[in-house]
Design a protein around this motif. Structure first.
Motif, mmCIF file in Angstrom:
data_model
loop_
_atom_site.group_PDB
_atom_site.id
_atom_site.type_symbol
_atom_site.label_atom_id
_atom_site.label_comp_id
_atom_site.label_asym_id
_atom_site.label_seq_id
_atom_site.Cartn_x
_atom_site.Cartn_y
_atom_site.Cartn_z
ATOM 1 N N TRP A 1 -65.701 78.566 31.817
ATOM 2 C CA TRP A 1 -67.042 78.039 31.799
ATOM 3 C C TRP A 1 -68.016 79.105 31.313
ATOM 4 C CZ3 TRP A 1 -69.350 73.629 31.537
ATOM 5 C CH2 TRP A 1 -70.672 73.492 31.895
ATOM 6 N N GLU A 2 -67.816 80.331 31.800
ATOM 7 C CA GLU A 2 -68.705 81.419 31.398
ATOM 8 C C GLU A 2 -68.612 81.672 29.899
ATOM 9 O OE1 GLU A 2 -68.167 84.922 33.791
ATOM 10 O OE2 GLU A 2 -67.995 83.690 35.599
ATOM 11 N N MET A 3 -67.382 81.651 29.360
ATOM 12 C CA MET A 3 -67.215 81.886 27.933
ATOM 13 C C MET A 3 -67.905 80.783 27.139
ATOM 14 S SD MET A 3 -63.885 82.519 25.538
ATOM 15 C CE MET A 3 -63.391 83.923 26.494
ATOM 16 N N TYR A 4 -67.791 79.553 27.603
ATOM 17 C CA TYR A 4 -68.441 78.424 26.937
ATOM 18 C C TYR A 4 -69.938 78.676 26.849
ATOM 19 C CZ TYR A 4 -70.150 73.654 26.218
ATOM 20 O OH TYR A 4 -70.785 72.540 25.739
ATOM 21 N N MET A 5 -70.515 79.112 27.960
ATOM 22 C CA MET A 5 -71.958 79.369 27.996
ATOM 23 C C MET A 5 -72.327 80.540 27.080
ATOM 24 S SD MET A 5 -72.946 76.915 29.758
ATOM 25 C CE MET A 5 -74.659 77.267 29.962
ATOM 26 N N GLU A 6 -71.488 81.572 27.067
ATOM 27 C CA GLU A 6 -71.733 82.726 26.189
ATOM 28 C C GLU A 6 -71.685 82.310 24.722
ATOM 29 O OE1 GLU A 6 -70.222 86.928 26.784
ATOM 30 O OE2 GLU A 6 -69.095 85.815 28.325
ATOM 31 N N LEU A 35 -66.329 74.904 21.340
ATOM 32 C CA LEU A 35 -67.475 74.212 20.761
ATOM 33 C C LEU A 35 -67.229 72.717 20.577
ATOM 34 C CD1 LEU A 35 -68.687 76.840 18.164
ATOM 35 C CD2 LEU A 35 -69.784 76.186 20.309
ATOM 36 N N LYS A 36 -65.958 72.315 20.444
ATOM 37 C CA LYS A 36 -65.630 70.897 20.303
ATOM 38 C C LYS A 36 -65.901 70.129 21.595
ATOM 39 C CE LYS A 36 -61.872 70.910 16.960
ATOM 40 N NZ LYS A 36 -60.452 70.610 16.807
ATOM 41 N N ARG A 37 -65.774 70.814 22.710
ATOM 42 C CA ARG A 37 -65.911 70.147 24.004
ATOM 43 C C ARG A 37 -67.381 69.996 24.379
ATOM 44 N NH1 ARG A 37 -61.270 73.755 26.583
ATOM 45 N NH2 ARG A 37 -59.516 72.433 26.101
ATOM 46 N N SER A 38 -67.682 68.868 24.990
ATOM 47 C CA SER A 38 -69.027 68.665 25.527
ATOM 48 C C SER A 38 -69.114 69.421 26.844
ATOM 49 C CB SER A 38 -69.270 67.177 25.762
ATOM 50 O OG SER A 38 -68.455 66.715 26.825
ATOM 51 N N PRO A 39 -70.325 69.664 27.348
ATOM 52 C CA PRO A 39 -70.442 70.361 28.641
ATOM 53 C C PRO A 39 -69.686 69.660 29.772
ATOM 54 C CG PRO A 39 -72.559 70.312 27.548
ATOM 55 C CD PRO A 39 -71.610 69.463 26.722
ATOM 56 N N SER A 40 -69.695 68.326 29.781
ATOM 57 C CA SER A 40 -68.982 67.616 30.854
ATOM 58 C C SER A 40 -67.470 67.769 30.701
ATOM 59 C CB SER A 40 -69.374 66.143 30.893
ATOM 60 O OG SER A 40 -69.037 65.518 29.678
ATOM 61 N N GLU A 41 -66.966 67.738 29.458
ATOM 62 C CA GLU A 41 -65.535 67.957 29.227
ATOM 63 C C GLU A 41 -65.145 69.369 29.644
ATOM 64 O OE1 GLU A 41 -64.246 65.318 25.390
ATOM 65 O OE2 GLU A 41 -65.490 67.098 25.024
ATOM 66 N N MET A 42 -65.997 70.316 29.344
ATOM 67 C CA MET A 42 -65.723 71.704 29.691
ATOM 68 C C MET A 42 -65.657 71.866 31.210
ATOM 69 S SD MET A 42 -65.035 74.188 27.879
ATOM 70 C CE MET A 42 -64.691 75.869 28.221
ATOM 71 N N GLU A 43 -66.573 71.217 31.903
ATOM 72 C CA GLU A 43 -66.599 71.289 33.360
ATOM 73 C C GLU A 43 -65.339 70.671 33.971
ATOM 74 O OE1 GLU A 43 -69.766 70.328 36.932
ATOM 75 O OE2 GLU A 43 -70.363 70.088 34.841
ATOM 76 N N GLU A 44 -64.907 69.533 33.428
ATOM 77 C CA GLU A 44 -63.678 68.891 33.901
ATOM 78 C C GLU A 44 -62.473 69.799 33.681
ATOM 79 O OE1 GLU A 44 -63.002 65.009 32.235
ATOM 80 O OE2 GLU A 44 -65.057 64.394 32.698
ATOM 81 N N TRP A 45 -62.427 70.443 32.524
ATOM 82 C CA TRP A 45 -61.319 71.339 32.201
ATOM 83 C C TRP A 45 -61.266 72.505 33.174
ATOM 84 C CZ3 TRP A 45 -61.422 76.398 29.906
ATOM 85 C CH2 TRP A 45 -60.150 76.868 29.545
ATOM 86 N N VAL A 46 -62.419 73.110 33.460
ATOM 87 C CA VAL A 46 -62.474 74.242 34.394
ATOM 88 C C VAL A 46 -62.038 73.793 35.786
ATOM 89 C CG1 VAL A 46 -64.043 75.846 35.575
ATOM 90 C CG2 VAL A 46 -64.197 75.548 33.097
ATOM 91 N N ASP A 47 -62.514 72.617 36.208
ATOM 92 C CA ASP A 47 -62.114 72.094 37.515
ATOM 93 C C ASP A 47 -60.611 71.850 37.588
ATOM 94 O OD1 ASP A 47 -64.669 72.183 38.514
ATOM 95 O OD2 ASP A 47 -65.083 70.047 38.180
ATOM 96 N N SER A 48 -60.019 71.366 36.503
ATOM 97 C CA SER A 48 -58.580 71.091 36.510
ATOM 98 C C SER A 48 -57.777 72.378 36.673
ATOM 99 C CB SER A 48 -58.161 70.363 35.240
ATOM 100 O OG SER A 48 -58.126 71.244 34.134
ATOM 101 N N LEU A 49 -58.292 73.486 36.166
ATOM 102 C CA LEU A 49 -57.582 74.756 36.298
ATOM 103 C C LEU A 49 -57.533 75.233 37.743
ATOM 104 C CD1 LEU A 49 -58.959 76.775 33.250
ATOM 105 C CD2 LEU A 49 -56.764 75.616 33.446
ATOM 106 N N GLN A 50 -58.575 74.919 38.500
ATOM 107 C CA GLN A 50 -58.645 75.372 39.887
ATOM 108 C C GLN A 50 -57.637 74.657 40.778
ATOM 109 O OE1 GLN A 50 -62.722 74.843 40.976
ATOM 110 N NE2 GLN A 50 -63.432 76.504 39.691
ATOM 111 N N TYR A 51 -57.253 73.455 40.426
ATOM 112 C CA TYR A 51 -56.374 72.668 41.280
ATOM 113 C C TYR A 51 -54.958 72.570 40.743
ATOM 114 C CZ TYR A 51 -60.927 71.383 43.015
ATOM 115 O OH TYR A 51 -62.203 71.437 43.499
ATOM 116 N N LYS A 52 -54.640 73.367 39.764
ATOM 117 C CA LYS A 52 -53.318 73.311 39.152
ATOM 118 C C LYS A 52 -52.259 73.768 40.154
ATOM 119 C CE LYS A 52 -50.975 74.672 34.963
ATOM 120 N NZ LYS A 52 -51.066 75.422 33.724
#
Length: 85
Positions: A1-6, A35-52
């Protein structure tokens, strides 16, 4: 998420995608993918990593009990014991 924001911030500052990749020490493909991902897609992706789930999750308590009984046990021994089970 941080990299996305950077990446978004550097893009707003006028850096090219190639320069952003160099600046962050990642590949251009990584920058393009973010850059292809929308902010909501990026957030979902980050959340999925936490629960893997991890492969060893089902054996966690067993391994911890072995390590409590044998604190000097090596990783190789744990691996061997798991193969025996």
């Amino acid at each position: 998420w941080e990299m996305y924001m950077e990446i978004k911030q550097l893009l707003k500052q006028g850096f090219s995608q190639t320069k952003i990749a160099e600046k962050l020490g990642v590949s251009r493909t990584t920058v393009y993918r973010h850059l292809k991902r929308s902010p909501s897609e990026m957030e979902e992706w980050v959340d999925s990593l936490q629960y893997k789930k991890k492969k060893l999750d089902p054996y966690k308590e067993l391994i911890l009990s072995w390590l409590r009984m044998h604190p000097d046990m090596s990783a190789a021994q744990v691996y061997d014991w798991l193969l025996e089970k």
